[in-house]
Design a protein around this motif. Sequence first.
Motif, short mmCIF file in Angstrom:
data_model
loop_
_atom_site.label_atom_id
_atom_site.label_comp_id
_atom_site.label_asym_id
_atom_site.label_seq_id
_atom_site.Cartn_x
_atom_site.Cartn_y
_atom_site.Cartn_z
N ALA A 259 -4.25 -3.96 -6.02
CA ALA A 259 -2.86 -3.76 -6.43
C ALA A 259 -1.91 -4.27 -5.36
O ALA A 259 -0.91 -4.94 -5.66
CB ALA A 259 -2.60 -2.28 -6.70
N ALA A 260 -2.22 -4.00 -4.09
CA ALA A 260 -1.38 -4.47 -2.99
C ALA A 260 -1.36 -6.00 -2.95
O ALA A 260 -0.31 -6.61 -2.74
CB ALA A 260 -1.86 -3.91 -1.66
N ILE B 75 -8.98 3.40 1.69
CA ILE B 75 -8.50 3.16 0.32
C ILE B 75 -9.53 2.35 -0.44
O ILE B 75 -10.34 1.65 0.14
CB ILE B 75 -7.12 2.47 0.28
CG1 ILE B 75 -7.18 1.07 0.88
CG2 ILE B 75 -6.07 3.32 0.96
CD1 ILE B 75 -5.95 0.25 0.62
N ILE C 41 0.83 -1.21 0.00
CA ILE C 41 0.00 0.00 0.00
C ILE C 41 0.86 1.26 0.00
O ILE C 41 0.63 2.18 -0.76
CB ILE C 41 -0.95 0.04 1.23
CG1 ILE C 41 -1.84 -1.19 1.31
CG2 ILE C 41 -1.77 1.32 1.27
CD1 ILE C 41 -2.91 -1.28 0.26
N GLU C 42 1.84 1.29 0.87
CA GLU C 42 2.64 2.49 1.05
C GLU C 42 3.88 2.53 0.16
O GLU C 42 4.52 3.57 0.04
CB GLU C 42 3.09 2.62 2.51
CG GLU C 42 1.94 2.80 3.48
CD GLU C 42 1.29 4.15 3.35
OE1 GLU C 42 1.89 5.15 3.77
OE2 GLU C 42 0.16 4.21 2.82
N GLN D 69 -8.55 -4.58 6.58
CA GLN D 69 -9.16 -3.27 6.41
C GLN D 69 -10.33 -3.09 7.38
O GLN D 69 -10.45 -2.06 8.05
CB GLN D 69 -9.62 -3.10 4.96
CG GLN D 69 -9.96 -1.70 4.56
CD GLN D 69 -10.23 -1.60 3.07
OE1 GLN D 69 -10.74 -2.53 2.44
NE2 GLN D 69 -9.89 -0.46 2.50
N GLU E 12 -9.23 -0.73 -5.91
CA GLU E 12 -8.07 -0.79 -6.80
C GLU E 12 -6.78 -0.89 -6.01
O GLU E 12 -5.89 -1.66 -6.36
CB GLU E 12 -8.02 0.43 -7.73
CG GLU E 12 -9.20 0.57 -8.65
CD GLU E 12 -10.42 1.22 -7.99
OE1 GLU E 12 -10.27 1.84 -6.90
OE2 GLU E 12 -11.53 1.08 -8.54
N SER E 13 -6.68 -0.11 -4.95
CA SER E 13 -5.47 -0.12 -4.13
C SER E 13 -5.30 -1.45 -3.40
O SER E 13 -4.19 -1.97 -3.30
CB SER E 13 -5.49 1.02 -3.12
OG SER E 13 -5.49 2.26 -3.78
N TYR F 57 -5.86 -10.68 -1.25
CA TYR F 57 -6.92 -9.68 -1.38
C TYR F 57 -7.96 -9.85 -0.26
O TYR F 57 -8.35 -8.89 0.40
CB TYR F 57 -7.57 -9.83 -2.76
CG TYR F 57 -8.74 -8.93 -3.01
CD1 TYR F 57 -8.55 -7.59 -3.37
CD2 TYR F 57 -10.04 -9.41 -2.91
CE1 TYR F 57 -9.63 -6.76 -3.61
CE2 TYR F 57 -11.13 -8.58 -3.16
CZ TYR F 57 -10.92 -7.26 -3.51
OH TYR F 57 -11.98 -6.44 -3.74
#
Length: 144
Positions: A97-98, A90, A54-55, A125, A93-94, A118
Amino acid sequence: MGVTYKYFGAPDGATAARVPISMRPEELGGDELGHGMFTKIKPETMAAMVLTGIEGIPLNRVPPLELVVLHPDYAVVKLPMTVVDPLRGIGEESVGAAAFIWSTVPDRSGPQDAYNVYQLLHRWQDFSDRLHEAGHQAYCLVWP
């Protein structure tokens, strides 16, 4: 049997340290939030998944975990808020992607399939949102 990890929230380290010595993971009824997360994923791996995926932080810059209690039967570690906060707010998509990024990292313990990552990140989350709402910090109880 392996190691079991329970992620939970507590307002401070003193509260997190009051972990029942004889309790098995499946017997632990709850935590300060009433909802914990049992998993076989190490806290170091969770931190790396969030911070690298993420970061965009390089793996070697992931901060260490703070040991709260070390007992012969269990340990409690505190995860930095930098591992909890990035997932709050977030989008899909984020998270996707992560998950993809982490699934391509070779030779790491933890989930390898992007869909499994995911799903785990979505659970993390939710957990992050509950921690934030309660004003708590993230801890992990480790049973050998």
